[in-house]
Design an enzyme around this catalytic site. Structure first.
Site, PDB file in Angstrom:
ATOM      1  N   ASP A  16      -4.073   3.810  -7.509  1.00  0.00           N
ATOM      2  CA  ASP A  16      -3.247   3.584  -6.538  1.00  0.00           C
ATOM      3  C   ASP A  16      -2.685   2.731  -5.773  1.00  0.00           C
ATOM      4  OD1 ASP A  16      -1.222   5.274  -4.492  1.00  0.00           O
ATOM      5  OD2 ASP A  16      -2.716   6.076  -3.252  1.00  0.00           O
ATOM      6  N   SER A  17      -1.769   2.454  -4.747  1.00  0.00           N
ATOM      7  CA  SER A  17      -2.034   1.052  -4.297  1.00  0.00           C
ATOM      8  C   SER A  17      -2.378   1.687  -3.279  1.00  0.00           C
ATOM      9  CB  SER A  17      -0.174   1.800  -3.757  1.00  0.00           C
ATOM     10  OG  SER A  17       0.080   3.124  -2.983  1.00  0.00           O
ATOM     11  N   TYR A  48       3.793   1.037  -1.026  1.00  0.00           N
ATOM     12  CA  TYR A  48       4.459   1.171  -2.044  1.00  0.00           C
ATOM     13  C   TYR A  48       5.416   2.223  -1.923  1.00  0.00           C
ATOM     14  CZ  TYR A  48       1.576  -1.324  -5.572  1.00  0.00           C
ATOM     15  OH  TYR A  48       0.484  -1.626  -6.761  1.00  0.00           O
ATOM     16  N   CYS A  79      -0.846   8.337  -8.635  1.00  0.00           N
ATOM     17  CA  CYS A  79       0.366   7.826  -7.237  1.00  0.00           C
ATOM     18  C   CYS A  79       2.226   7.897  -7.210  1.00  0.00           C
ATOM     19  CB  CYS A  79       0.690   6.280  -7.242  1.00  0.00           C
ATOM     20  SG  CYS A  79       1.763   5.462  -6.116  1.00  0.00           S
ATOM     21  N   ASN A  80       2.920   8.769  -6.441  1.00  0.00           N
ATOM     22  CA  ASN A  80       3.541   8.970  -7.473  1.00  0.00           C
ATOM     23  C   ASN A  80       5.033   8.273  -7.116  1.00  0.00           C
ATOM     24  OD1 ASN A  80       3.864  12.746  -6.878  1.00  0.00           O
ATOM     25  ND2 ASN A  80       2.239  11.449  -5.986  1.00  0.00           N
ATOM     26  N   GLU A 164      -2.819   5.215   5.864  1.00  0.00           N
ATOM     27  CA  GLU A 164      -3.545   3.910   5.962  1.00  0.00           C
ATOM     28  C   GLU A 164      -4.312   3.435   7.083  1.00  0.00           C
ATOM     29  OE1 GLU A 164      -4.270   1.504   2.222  1.00  0.00           O
ATOM     30  OE2 GLU A 164      -3.393   3.576   1.754  1.00  0.00           O
ATOM     31  N   CYS A 198       3.053  12.819  -2.872  1.00  0.00           N
ATOM     32  CA  CYS A 198       2.118  11.875  -2.885  1.00  0.00           C
ATOM     33  C   CYS A 198       0.763  12.175  -2.011  1.00  0.00           C
ATOM     34  CB  CYS A 198       3.182  11.294  -1.169  1.00  0.00           C
ATOM     35  SG  CYS A 198       1.757   9.561  -0.621  1.00  0.00           S
ATOM     36  N   HIS A 200      -1.034  10.660  -0.721  1.00  0.00           N
ATOM     37  CA  HIS A 200      -1.768   9.914  -0.150  1.00  0.00           C
ATOM     38  C   HIS A 200      -1.753  11.672   1.124  1.00  0.00           C
ATOM     39  CE1 HIS A 200      -1.732   5.582  -0.581  1.00  0.00           C
ATOM     40  NE2 HIS A 200      -2.466   5.280   0.505  1.00  0.00           N
TER      41      HIS A 200
HETATM   42  N1  DGL Z   1      -0.011   7.309  -2.637  1.00  0.00           N
HETATM   43  C1  DGL Z   1       1.100   6.900  -3.376  1.00  0.00           C
HETATM   44  C2  DGL Z   1       1.607   7.868  -3.767  1.00  0.00           C
HETATM   45  O1  DGL Z   1       1.602   9.295  -4.149  1.00  0.00           O
HETATM   46  C3  DGL Z   1       1.576   5.466  -2.563  1.00  0.00           C
HETATM   47  C4  DGL Z   1       2.192   5.838  -1.397  1.00  0.00           C
HETATM   48  C5  DGL Z   1       3.022   4.145  -0.601  1.00  0.00           C
HETATM   49  O2  DGL Z   1       1.907   3.119  -0.986  1.00  0.00           O
HETATM   50  O3  DGL Z   1       4.032   4.434   0.154  1.00  0.00           O
HETATM   51  O4  DGL Z   1       3.494   8.083  -3.962  1.00  0.00           O
END
Ligand code: DGL
Length: 279
Positions: A16-17, A48, A79-80, A164, A198, A200
């Site tokens: 993941d990011s 990301y 990570c989406n 984060e 997402c 997160h």
């Molecule tokens: N957790 C990630 C997602 O599912 C990326 C979040 C990010 O880095 O902006 O999209």
């Protein structure tokens, strides 16, 4: 052409990011505790969500190559944003050159497969990063698989930074979650299911539940991705044999490991001692 990577069995890679992918890893390890895992968070370059296609693709490819170099035969993009913006190019183009026998899987497809069973009104909400929402990946995949479902999307650019920065329990999170839930529900009052698109966002689950109408089902991806991976390994015994079984997990981050470890420990509810890596 012989693979440039080791052919020995190895852990499953999860990328993941940042910290969000830990919400997927946790559920995968509950469902499939017997395997070994390597988690890689690109925390130094997260989020990301606002980055261009090209950058998300380049960063994700670097992460995949790193996990392959660690021996992983199977990598999950937890990570989406990476699944939306990089997965297809990696699957269709890069794997041929890197090693056609290795696999990279994402989180969008398993979620889309499941959503048909979860909505009655066929009106589904989606929260995601600006990158995921703008990519229209969910709209396109849902239209293909469930043409009777209408998707209402809303991007939440503040949610990943809140997570984060460990502000997901604070009053700032209440403010932004309420604002974004209201904005999504204002698009259609028949939405009965909201995809947390997402990884997160499960960290904000309680607040999302608090501000969403009580009858709305808030869908976390972790258990869905975990069940889908279990099914994948059952259907691909050749890949299953290339995944080592020891129940271990190694954590790697592009950030300073001493900053990553205490936060990751809270996410996975056990002590994490991460390693710093450079991609
Ligand atoms: N957790 C990630 C997602 O599912 C990326 C979040 C990010 O880095 O902006 O999209």
């Amino acid at each position: 052409m012989a693979s440039q990577y080791s052919t020995k069995p190895a852990p499953i890679g999860v990328f993941d990011s940042g910290f969000g992918g830990l919400s997927i890893l946790r559920e995968i390890r509950k469902e499939l505790p017997q395997y070994d895992y390597i988690f890689l968070g690109d925390n130094a370059r997260a989020p990301y969500g606002n980055r261009s296609y090209q950058l998300v693709y380049e960063f994700t490819l670097q992460a995949v190559k790193h996990l392959f170099a660690q021996g992983c035969h199977l990598v999950i993009l937890a990570c989406n944003t990476a699944s939306a913006k990089a997965l297809r190019s990696i699957q269709q183009r890069d794997l041929q050159d890197l090693d056609p026998d290795r696999r990279v899987l994402g989180v969008i497809r398993p979620t889309v497969e499941e959503i048909g069973n979860l909505t009655r009104t066929r009106k589904v909400g989606l929260f995601g990063t600006p990158g995921t929402v703008q990519s229209l990946s969910y709209d396109i995949e849902i239209a293909k698989m469930h043409p009777d479902i209408k998707v209402f999307s809303h991007a939440c650019p503040m949610w990943v930074p809140l997570v984060e920065n460990r502000e997901s329990d604070g009053p700032g999170a209440d403010y932004f979650v309420k604002k974004d839930v209201d904005a999504l529900m204002a698009q259609c009052n028949e939405i009965d299911s909201i995809i947390l698109g997402c990884t997160h966002y499960p960290l904000l689950y309680d607040k999302i539940k608090k501000y969403a109408p009580a009858n709305v089902n808030v869908i976390e991806q972790g258990p869905i991705v975990a069940r889908s991976l279990k099914d994948y390994l059952k259907r691909h015994p050749d890949m299953e044999e290339r995944c080592t079984k020891g129940g271990t997990c190694k954590y790697c981050t592009t950030e300073d490991a001493s900053r990553f470890s205490p936060v990751a420990s809270i996410f996975v509810n056990q002590t994490v001692e991460a390693h710093h890596v450079i991609l």
